[in-house]
Design a protein around this motif. Structure first.
Motif, PDB file in Angstrom:
ATOM      1  N   ALA A 169       0.857  -1.178   0.000  1.00 12.88           N
ATOM      2  CA  ALA A 169       0.000   0.000   0.000  1.00 12.88           C
ATOM      3  C   ALA A 169       0.894   1.228   0.000  1.00 12.88           C
ATOM      4  CB  ALA A 169      -0.904   0.005   1.226  1.00 12.88           C
ATOM      5  N   ARG A 195      -2.163   0.846  -4.583  1.00 13.02           N
ATOM      6  CA  ARG A 195      -1.530  -0.447  -4.341  1.00 13.02           C
ATOM      7  C   ARG A 195      -0.550  -0.740  -5.466  1.00 13.02           C
ATOM      8  NH1 ARG A 195      -6.695  -1.118  -2.553  1.00 13.02           N
ATOM      9  NH2 ARG A 195      -6.908  -1.910  -0.411  1.00 13.02           N
ATOM     10  N   LYS A 210      -7.915  -4.509  -3.898  1.00 13.37           N
ATOM     11  CA  LYS A 210      -6.913  -5.542  -4.132  1.00 13.37           C
ATOM     12  C   LYS A 210      -7.492  -6.745  -4.872  1.00 13.37           C
ATOM     13  CE  LYS A 210      -3.730  -8.700  -1.790  1.00 13.37           C
ATOM     14  NZ  LYS A 210      -3.189  -9.170  -0.492  1.00 13.37           N
TER      15      LYS A 210
END
Length: 304
Positions: free
Chosen positions: A238, A243, A262
């Protein structure tokens, strides 16, 4: 304006980014920006950096004694800076807003030198000092803020591979134009991590993902964990609101950057369709191909 050195405009560009110039000064800067790609990129990077710093450090408070230490250091550094920069020879510089801005810039540098904030959650969150974790995200944000066009627009993998041929030292192992609702819209040629790399851009309504492809030589590749949703070992980090998913296949390393969830990014990875042969066999440079051709030609002709 035509005779103005871009380096002398660096102070004004920062002030322009903060909306601190008069309308007349702003028009001068905007006129220069229209014809100077270099300064447009500098401005985009400045805007991106300020935005990230505001998000990352807006809630952190420095110790009360730190500012006194900074200003003491600035008073020691400023005379040396004045000797090295002709702009500071103007006595009015010290009282100008650009002069104040430069002092603040020196102060920011001193803050970093003193280590202020380096142990904060923000620096832990971006993964320490590994540039493979940080640089793809920095590039993604800077490109997004700058609103620059893609180097090569289009969704045809064959055309994109041809465009990259000779520009990077590997064969782009790309197959397919749509993955889990994301459609390939184009690519960019990037340079960071001391190498050229490709950045493939995919978009769907409300989302954008960039896949960075590069050679792995000389990189500190973080160890990943097995992700069943992607059928790969992936290291996930992160970085601010984004991400960065990193993994390696063959000789190539991939970094997938987005602010999407994610699980969405892992599904995207699972849908990637790569040419395994290209991923494990870097493209020869023009010089290497010529040498290969010459050796083959000599072998066929035999001794003269």
């Amino acid at each position: 304006m035509a005779n103005t050195d871009c380096e002398k405009l660096s102070e004004a560009l920062s002030a322009y980014a903060d909306d601190e110039l008069s309308p007349q000064e702003a028009r001068i800067i905007e006129g220069h920006l229209e014809g100077c790609a270099r300064c447009r990129e500098t401005l985009a990077a400045t805007l991106g950096l300020e935005q990230r710093l505001k998000r990352a450090c807006g809630d952190e408070q420095a110790p009360d004694q730190l500012w006194d230490r900074v200003m003491t250091s600035v008073s020691d550094i400023a005379p040396e800076a004045a000797e090295q920069n002709e702009v500071t020879q103007d006595p009015s510089w010290q009282s100008s807003r650009f002069g104040r801005r430069r002092s603040m810039g020196i102060a920011a540098g001193v803050l970093l030198a003193l280590g202020a904030g380096l142990s904060s959650p923000y620096w832990s969150r971006i993964g320490g000092k590994n540039p493979l974790i940080i640089e793809p995200v920095n590039d993604f944000i800077t490109f997004k803020v700058s609103e620059r066009p893609l180097d090569m627009a289009g969704s045809d993998p064959v055309a994109l591979k041809k465009w990259f041929k000779g520009k990077v030292d590997f064969r782009l192992p790309l197959k397919g134009a749509e993955i889990d609702g994301y459609r390939l819209v184009g690519s960019r040629l990037c340079y960071f991590l001391n190498r050229r790399l490709s950045a493939l851009m995919y978009e769907r309504p409300g989302g954008r993902i960039s896949l960075y492809v590069m050679t792995g030589e000389g990189l500190d590749i973080p160890k990943g964990t097995w992700e069943p949703a992607a059928s790969r070992e992936i290291a996930t980090f992160a970085v601010e609101d984004y991400r960065n998913l990193i993994w390696q296949e063959g000789d190539l390393v991939y970094a997938l950057v987005s602010n999407q969830p994610k699980n969405d990014m892992l599904r995207f990875v699972s849908g990637l369709n790569f040419d395994a042969a290209a991923a494990s066999r870097p493209a020869r440079s023009i010089r290497e191909r010529y040498r290969r051709f010459a050796s083959l030609r000599g072998a066929r002709m035999g001794p003269t």
